[in-house]
Every structure is written in structure tokens, then in C-alpha cells.
Design a protein around this motif. Structure first.
Motif, PDB file in Angstrom:
ATOM      1  N   ASP A 169       0.854  -1.179   0.000  1.00  0.00           N
ATOM      2  CA  ASP A 169       0.000   0.000   0.000  1.00  0.00           C
ATOM      3  C   ASP A 169       0.896   1.236   0.000  1.00  0.00           C
ATOM      4  OD1 ASP A 169      -2.277   1.551  -0.022  1.00  0.00           O
ATOM      5  OD2 ASP A 169      -3.166   0.638   1.760  1.00  0.00           O
ATOM      6  N   ILE A 170       0.278   2.409  -0.075  1.00  0.00           N
ATOM      7  CA  ILE A 170       1.053   3.641  -0.166  1.00  0.00           C
ATOM      8  C   ILE A 170       1.506   4.120   1.217  1.00  0.00           C
ATOM      9  CG2 ILE A 170       0.104   4.426  -2.345  1.00  0.00           C
ATOM     10  CD1 ILE A 170      -1.891   6.133  -0.782  1.00  0.00           C
ATOM     11  N   ARG A 171       2.531   4.969   1.192  1.00  0.00           N
ATOM     12  CA  ARG A 171       3.088   5.591   2.388  1.00  0.00           C
ATOM     13  C   ARG A 171       3.570   6.986   2.014  1.00  0.00           C
ATOM     14  NH1 ARG A 171       8.495   6.066   1.849  1.00  0.00           N
ATOM     15  NH2 ARG A 171       9.629   4.579   0.540  1.00  0.00           N
ATOM     16  N   PRO A 172       3.844   7.848   2.997  1.00  0.00           N
ATOM     17  CA  PRO A 172       4.406   9.152   2.655  1.00  0.00           C
ATOM     18  C   PRO A 172       5.752   9.024   1.950  1.00  0.00           C
ATOM     19  CG  PRO A 172       3.551   9.159   4.890  1.00  0.00           C
ATOM     20  CD  PRO A 172       3.518   7.727   4.426  1.00  0.00           C
ATOM     21  N   GLY A 173       5.945   9.858   0.952  1.00  0.00           N
ATOM     22  CA  GLY A 173       7.214   9.915   0.230  1.00  0.00           C
ATOM     23  C   GLY A 173       7.834  11.288   0.412  1.00  0.00           C
ATOM     24  N   LEU A 174       7.919  12.049  -0.670  1.00  0.00           N
ATOM     25  CA  LEU A 174       8.415  13.414  -0.556  1.00  0.00           C
ATOM     26  C   LEU A 174       7.373  14.342   0.066  1.00  0.00           C
ATOM     27  CD1 LEU A 174      10.401  13.776  -3.895  1.00  0.00           C
ATOM     28  CD2 LEU A 174      11.297  13.429  -1.584  1.00  0.00           C
ATOM     29  N   ALA A 175       6.150  13.866   0.193  1.00  0.00           N
ATOM     30  CA  ALA A 175       5.130  14.562   0.983  1.00  0.00           C
ATOM     31  C   ALA A 175       4.968  13.810   2.296  1.00  0.00           C
ATOM     32  CB  ALA A 175       3.802  14.615   0.241  1.00  0.00           C
ATOM     33  N   GLU A 176       5.008  14.537   3.406  1.00  0.00           N
ATOM     34  CA  GLU A 176       4.830  13.920   4.721  1.00  0.00           C
ATOM     35  C   GLU A 176       3.378  13.564   4.986  1.00  0.00           C
ATOM     36  OE1 GLU A 176       8.402  15.866   7.396  1.00  0.00           O
ATOM     37  OE2 GLU A 176       6.512  16.974   7.213  1.00  0.00           O
ATOM     38  N   SER A 177       2.461  14.348   4.410  1.00  0.00           N
ATOM     39  CA  SER A 177       1.030  14.105   4.605  1.00  0.00           C
ATOM     40  C   SER A 177       0.252  14.792   3.499  1.00  0.00           C
ATOM     41  CB  SER A 177       0.580  14.630   5.980  1.00  0.00           C
ATOM     42  OG  SER A 177       0.768  16.035   6.073  1.00  0.00           O
ATOM     43  N   TRP A 178      -1.028  14.463   3.389  1.00  0.00           N
ATOM     44  CA  TRP A 178      -1.892  15.070   2.389  1.00  0.00           C
ATOM     45  C   TRP A 178      -3.326  15.012   2.877  1.00  0.00           C
ATOM     46  CZ3 TRP A 178       1.342  10.918   1.490  1.00  0.00           C
ATOM     47  CH2 TRP A 178       0.759   9.646   1.521  1.00  0.00           C
ATOM     48  N   ALA A 179      -4.176  15.886   2.328  1.00  0.00           N
ATOM     49  CA  ALA A 179      -5.579  15.923   2.731  1.00  0.00           C
ATOM     50  C   ALA A 179      -6.418  16.480   1.592  1.00  0.00           C
ATOM     51  CB  ALA A 179      -5.749  16.789   3.973  1.00  0.00           C
ATOM     52  N   GLN A 180      -7.603  15.909   1.443  1.00  0.00           N
ATOM     53  CA  GLN A 180      -8.562  16.377   0.457  1.00  0.00           C
ATOM     54  C   GLN A 180      -9.365  17.526   1.067  1.00  0.00           C
ATOM     55  OE1 GLN A 180     -11.208  13.249  -0.828  1.00  0.00           O
ATOM     56  NE2 GLN A 180     -11.603  14.216  -2.804  1.00  0.00           N
ATOM     57  N   ASP A 181      -9.598  18.575   0.295  1.00  0.00           N
ATOM     58  CA  ASP A 181     -10.317  19.749   0.775  1.00  0.00           C
ATOM     59  C   ASP A 181     -11.786  19.399   1.011  1.00  0.00           C
ATOM     60  OD1 ASP A 181     -11.811  22.318   0.708  1.00  0.00           O
ATOM     61  OD2 ASP A 181      -9.867  23.172   0.202  1.00  0.00           O
ATOM     62  N   ASP A 182     -12.281  19.682   2.206  1.00  0.00           N
ATOM     63  CA  ASP A 182     -13.672  19.365   2.526  1.00  0.00           C
ATOM     64  C   ASP A 182     -14.646  20.204   1.706  1.00  0.00           C
ATOM     65  OD1 ASP A 182     -13.064  17.424   4.419  1.00  0.00           O
ATOM     66  OD2 ASP A 182     -12.920  18.882   6.047  1.00  0.00           O
ATOM     67  N   ALA A 183     -14.304  21.453   1.464  1.00  0.00           N
ATOM     68  CA  ALA A 183     -15.209  22.339   0.736  1.00  0.00           C
ATOM     69  C   ALA A 183     -15.192  22.081  -0.770  1.00  0.00           C
ATOM     70  CB  ALA A 183     -14.841  23.793   1.018  1.00  0.00           C
ATOM     71  N   ASP A 184     -14.033  21.726  -1.298  1.00  0.00           N
ATOM     72  CA  ASP A 184     -13.892  21.456  -2.734  1.00  0.00           C
ATOM     73  C   ASP A 184     -13.060  20.190  -2.901  1.00  0.00           C
ATOM     74  OD1 ASP A 184     -13.509  21.349  -5.430  1.00  0.00           O
ATOM     75  OD2 ASP A 184     -12.773  23.403  -5.661  1.00  0.00           O
ATOM     76  N   PRO A 185     -13.715  19.019  -3.007  1.00  0.00           N
ATOM     77  CA  PRO A 185     -12.977  17.739  -3.046  1.00  0.00           C
ATOM     78  C   PRO A 185     -12.141  17.538  -4.294  1.00  0.00           C
ATOM     79  CG  PRO A 185     -15.325  17.385  -3.407  1.00  0.00           C
ATOM     80  CD  PRO A 185     -15.171  18.826  -3.017  1.00  0.00           C
ATOM     81  N   ARG A 186     -12.152  18.498  -5.211  1.00  0.00           N
ATOM     82  CA  ARG A 186     -11.244  18.412  -6.354  1.00  0.00           C
ATOM     83  C   ARG A 186      -9.830  18.825  -5.970  1.00  0.00           C
ATOM     84  NH1 ARG A 186     -13.136  22.381 -10.500  1.00  0.00           N
ATOM     85  NH2 ARG A 186     -13.453  23.571  -8.577  1.00  0.00           N
ATOM     86  N   LYS A 187      -9.666  19.438  -4.784  1.00  0.00           N
ATOM     87  CA  LYS A 187      -8.379  19.990  -4.378  1.00  0.00           C
ATOM     88  C   LYS A 187      -7.771  19.164  -3.242  1.00  0.00           C
ATOM     89  CE  LYS A 187      -9.574  24.727  -5.698  1.00  0.00           C
ATOM     90  NZ  LYS A 187      -9.773  26.116  -5.215  1.00  0.00           N
TER      91      LYS A 187
END
Length: 532
Positions: free
Chosen positions: A73-91
Motif C-alpha cells: 500500500d502507499i506511504r508518505p514519500g516526498l510529501a509527509e502528509s496530504w488531505a482532500q479539501d472538505d469544501a472542494d474535493p477536487r483539491k
């Protein structure tokens, strides 16, 4: 000495003497017919990513390759974390890892992320790289925008909400902007010198069509993944028996895809033969959307799935594969309950062929594009010859082949079925990844039809698209699983592919090779490998 062995001797002789003498230099024989490209977005499919991608250049989101007992499965790479925008899930916003340097000593940060994305997605950028862009866009076709928030944060926007964007971003690798400037702003010169990534290995020598040498990156940012090896030599050897001879003679330490009939003698000779289940499908990709092709008729596609002897194929492969009757394996909880359960049933196959208008007076004839070798291609010539015989004997189907080199065949994966890259064929035999929903979307969503995405056969199914719209927008895991199951049922019954086998990823190695973990993935962690 045969021509094959003379060619092998020439390859080995061309290697630098210091590298051959290095105590901890792992020599790997690849299935590729050429060294994958070295500028940061390698060609040669997933084998290119395995050996000249992830060890040298890294993505924002990486793969966890530490275990053999469950799918990677995936793990953090050059990004330590990420999150989908609650208001605009395209971002999505990605928090970048700090303290990371490229091999040339320059710092990794938001500016280098944007610079690399411009390399792939901005045609008028000074660093635009058309061949690399074709690979990136074919794999991640839904990126509609990106911007720097601050030095350690970037935002990526997609054309529609995509729940599996982090999986897609494993395909985007990052190269030092300075390495491009130092090469007179010429990607060809970057490739000749070897691009600078952030990975645990760096490219230290590259000889086109002969070898690539990787050296340990002593300044690697992750102390848990510091390589044990000093060097890795990558040697293209597309012919299976050449790889076998190189291993037995001690000219290499590791070979991809040993000939199945040689496995018993390799084990008796003290060599390690490693296999494991992993997300790999070896199909024929039908030109389902090509007007005038016999395989545009779903009855023909279903018939061909009933006309092949998968058990006979497994015997040919000496147990190094599992039968395939869908995109997922039959024991996968997401397989579902499709109406069709493919097995050798010649009577059913003939009936479907007859219903489609073919028979003794009008034989079903199809042409298949195949390769001589390549990433995940297993043993394409004998395997396809077996299928040709099986379809003729069981259902009277006449199969002709267009045989080309692997990268020539890969061009079809990025072209429309009517294009010349498809070789006038009704199907292409290209092994493909089945690791996560993003891959299902790549190969089958109608909106991902080539040249925009990677649905090369232009299969279109409204029920599949509807199910996948739920996968992309839903956040409840149970509802996502139910939608994936429905989508997979449509893949089985719609038969966009001839489902043949799932590979077991065989490798053979010298007993000197230690520490290798056969991850359930197309990729492997070479930092764990040691030589005794």
C-alpha cells in the motif's frame, strides 16, 4: 561460443572494471531490450519504474515495500502528509518533507515540485519534456491545476473529485531543476549524464543499450532506508535463456523472469527462486471500441474467454502464475458475482461465436500485437503461441500475430485503436497493474480513453462508469467497496480483455543475495538487499 553468449560477453566487457570488482555490486539482468531512460521519468513500463524510477527519483506518495505477506500500500514519500479539501474535493494539499536534497546538493521544496509538474503538464514551459509528459499524462490524466501555497505546501487540483489521487501520484517522479540547467537545458544531456533525484541510489554511469550503474546515496534523507549495497548494475537482457546463462555462469547475481522449465534445476543448483502473488494481470487488451473489429462484439470477447485452456497455460509456466478470470483474482472480496465465470468451455464459446455471425463458412480471425519481451510480459512468445493453438483447437479461431519490440508495443497503450501504433490489431498483449482503484480507472473508464488516458481499447460501459463515479466521490469505505465490486462484475461480463493469468513474479538469484523481501507489488525495495 554462440552468438547469444558472445553478445553477453560484450555487455559484461563494456562494464567499468572498478564496478565489476566492487565487493557489493549487485548485477541485475532485466527483461528490457534497452536500458530504461535516465532523466527522471523512465520508459519500459513498470520495469523501468522498478529499476530506474523509484530507487533514484521519488514521488510525493510512495509505496511501502517492506512486507511480503500482504499487498503493498502507499506511504508518505516526498510529501509527509496530504488531505482532500472538505469544501472542494477536487483539491488536495500536500505537506512537503523538509531537509531533503537532490543528488546534486540542491534542496527539494515547493518550487521544485511546481517546476517538475510544469515539465509534464505545461507545454510552453522552458523545461517541457514531451516524451516524459506523454508518460505522466497517460497515467495521471485528471490533473487540472497545481500551485505553491508556501515553501513546504503545494495544492493539486483535479478535473473532478478523485478519491484515489494519492495512488495516482506514485507515478510522478521528481528531478532536480539544477541538473537540467547544468545540462544546457537539454533533456538528452540530462539523460546522458543521469538525472539527479532524491532517492537512496544515484545514477553514476550510463551506457546506452548496455548498462546503467547506480551508486549508494550516502546523503539519503531516510536513515531507515540507507542502502547496504555499494552499487547496482542494470543490464538489459530480453532473451530468457541469455539471462539464465548469465546467472549460471556467475556474470549476474539476479535475473528477472527465469525460464519456467529451468526452475527445478536452478533450485537443485543452489540458486534462490523467489515467487509471490502480486497485482499483475497478463491479458489481451481488446480493441472493443474499434468499428469493424470482431472484438467490438461482446459475444466474441466472452467467447474467447471460454475458449482458452488456462490450466494448460499454468503447466507451461511451471506453476509461476495463477489463472485469471477477471481484473481481480477470483478469491478477492471485490471480485463479486458476475454472470460469467470463465473456464475452458468450448461448446459455450462456439455458441457465442456462432451467435456473433461466425462459423465454418466465415471463420473468426483476429490479429494480436505482441512483444518479444518486456516489463511484466513473462514469456510472451511461447505463451502467445500456446493461446493461438488453444483457440484454434477449441473453437476454430484463427489468430495471427504482429511481433514488435516492447516499447513499440507500449505506444499502442497511448494511442486510439484505429491508430498505426495498434499495428492493425484486434488486441494488444500488454501486462498491466491491478493494485488499486486508480489502475481500474486508468484501463477502463470511458473518460480515460486514449489519447487522454490509458483506456487503449476504448471499451465503454455505462454501468461501470456509474459504479466508478461512486468510487471516486464516496467517502464511506463500505460503499466504496460495494461500488468497486459492481464495477468489477461489469469488467468480467463486459470482457474488455481476454483474461489469461496473474503472474507470480518469479526471480532467480545467487545464494550470495541476502535480505530481499518479495513485496506484493510491481516494485521492490533494493535498499534492503545485501551481498554476502
Amino acid at each position: 561460443m554462440t552468438l547469444r553468449h558472445l553478445a553477453l560477453a560484450a555487455i559484461v566487457a563494456a562494464l567499468p572494471a572498478a564496478a565489476q570488482a566492487q565487493q557489493k555490486t549487485l548485477r541485475i539482468a532485466m527483461t528490457a531490450s534497452d536500458v530504461p531512460t535516465t532523466a527522471g521519468m523512465p520508459n519500459n513500463g513498470s520495469e523501468g519504474m522498478r529499476f530506474l524510477g523509484f530507487p533514484v527519483f521519488e514521488p510525493l506518495v510512495d509505496w511501502d515495500l517492506t512486507r511480503a505477506d500482504k499487498p503493498a500500500d502507499i506511504r508518505p514519500g516526498l510529501a509527509e502528509s496530504w488531505a482532500q479539501d472538505d469544501a472542494d474535493p477536487r483539491k488536495w494539499r500536500f505537506a512537503l518533507r523538509q531537509g531533503v536534497s537532490f543528488h546534486d546538493g540542491t534542496a527539494f521544496g515547493a518550487d521544485s515540485v511546481i517546476w517538475n509538474l510544469d515539465r509534464f503538464y505545461k507545454n510552453d514551459s522552458p523545461q517541457f519534456d514531451a516524451p516524459a509528459a506523454a508518460l505522466a499524462r497517460g497515467r495521471v490524466s485528471i490533473m487540472s491545476g497545481y500551485r505553491k501555497i508556501d515553501d513546504r505546501t503545494v495544492e493539486i487540483e483535479t478535473s473532478r473529485p478523485i478519491s484515489y489521487l494519492p495512488y495516482l501520484l506514485t507515478w510522478i517522479l521528481f528531478t532536480s531543476p539544477q541538473s537540467y540547467a547544468a545540462a544546457d537545458h537539454d533533456w538528452g544531456k540530462v539523460a546522458a549524464a543521469g538525472g539527479a533525484g532524491t532517492g537512496p541510489f544515484r545514477i553514476s554511469r550510463f551506457v546506452p543499450r548496455v548498462s546503467a550503474e547506480l551508486s549508494r546515496n550516502d546523503g539519503y534523507w531516510n536513515p531507515d532506508r540507507k542502502p547496504k549495497l555499494d552499487r547496482i548494475l542494470l543490464l538489459p537482457m530480453p532473451e530468457a535463456n541469455t539471462r539464465l546463462a548469465a546467472l549460471r555462469s556467475g556474470q549476474v547475481d539476479w535475473i528477472e523472469v527465469p525460464p519456467p522449465d529451468a526452475i527445478p534445476s536452478l533450485k537443485q543448483g543452489g540458486f534462490q527462486v523467489v515467487t509471490n502473488s502480486y497485482p499483475h494481470v497478463w491479458p489481451w487488451v481488446f480493441a472493443a471500441g474499434k468499428p469493424g473489429s470482431p472484438v467490438a462484439d461482446v459475444r466474441v470477447r466472452q467467447a474467447l474467454n471460454y475458449c482458452i485452456d488456462r490450466d494448460g497455460m499454468l503447466a507451461l509456466l511451471n506453476g509461476t502464475a495463477e489463472p485469471s478470470i477477471g481484473f481481480y483474482k477470483a478469491n478477492d472480496p471485490l471480485f463479486g458475482k458476475p454472470e460469467n465465470r470463465y473456464k475452458l468451455d468450448a461448446a459455450k464459446g462456439k455458441a457465442l461465436i456462432s451467435a456473433a455471425g461466425y462459423g465454418p463458412q466465415k471463420p473468426l480471425k483476429i490479429t494480436i500485437g505482441i512483444s518479444t519481451s518486456g516489463s511484466g510480459q513473462m514469456l510472451p512468445l511461447p505463451m502467445n503461441e500456446f493461446l493461438q493453438q488453444s483457440l484454434k483447437e477449441n473453437c476454430g479461431v484463427d489468430v495471427a500475430f504482429q511481433v514488435v519490440e516492447w516499447n513499440t508495443l507500449l505506444a499502442g497503450l497511448r494511442a486510439t485503436p484505429e491508430a498505426s501504433q495498434w499495428l492493425g490489431a484486434d488486441a494488444l498483449n500488454i501486462s498491466l497493474v491491478s493494485s488499486d482503484p486508480s489502475q481500474m480507472a486508468r484501463w477502463f473508464l470511458s473518460s480515460n480513453a486514449t489519447p487522454v488516458g490509458s483506456n487503449a481499447g476504448h471499451w465503454k460501459d455505462a454501468e461501470f462508469d456509474a459504479a466508478f463515479a461512486t468510487v471516486e466521490t464516496e467517502r464511506d469505505p463500505a460503499k466504496i467497496a460495494a461500488a468497486l465490486t459492481r464495477a468489477h462484475e461489469r469488467l468480467v461480463d463486459g470482457a474488455p480483455w481476454l483474461y489469461i493469468v496473474h503472474d507470480l513474479n518469479p526471480r532467480a538469484m545467487s545464494r550470495r543475495v541476502k535480505g530481499f523481501v518479495s513485496a506484493q507489488s510491481w516494485y521492490q525495495d533494493l535498499t534492503r538487499v545485501d551481498l554476502q
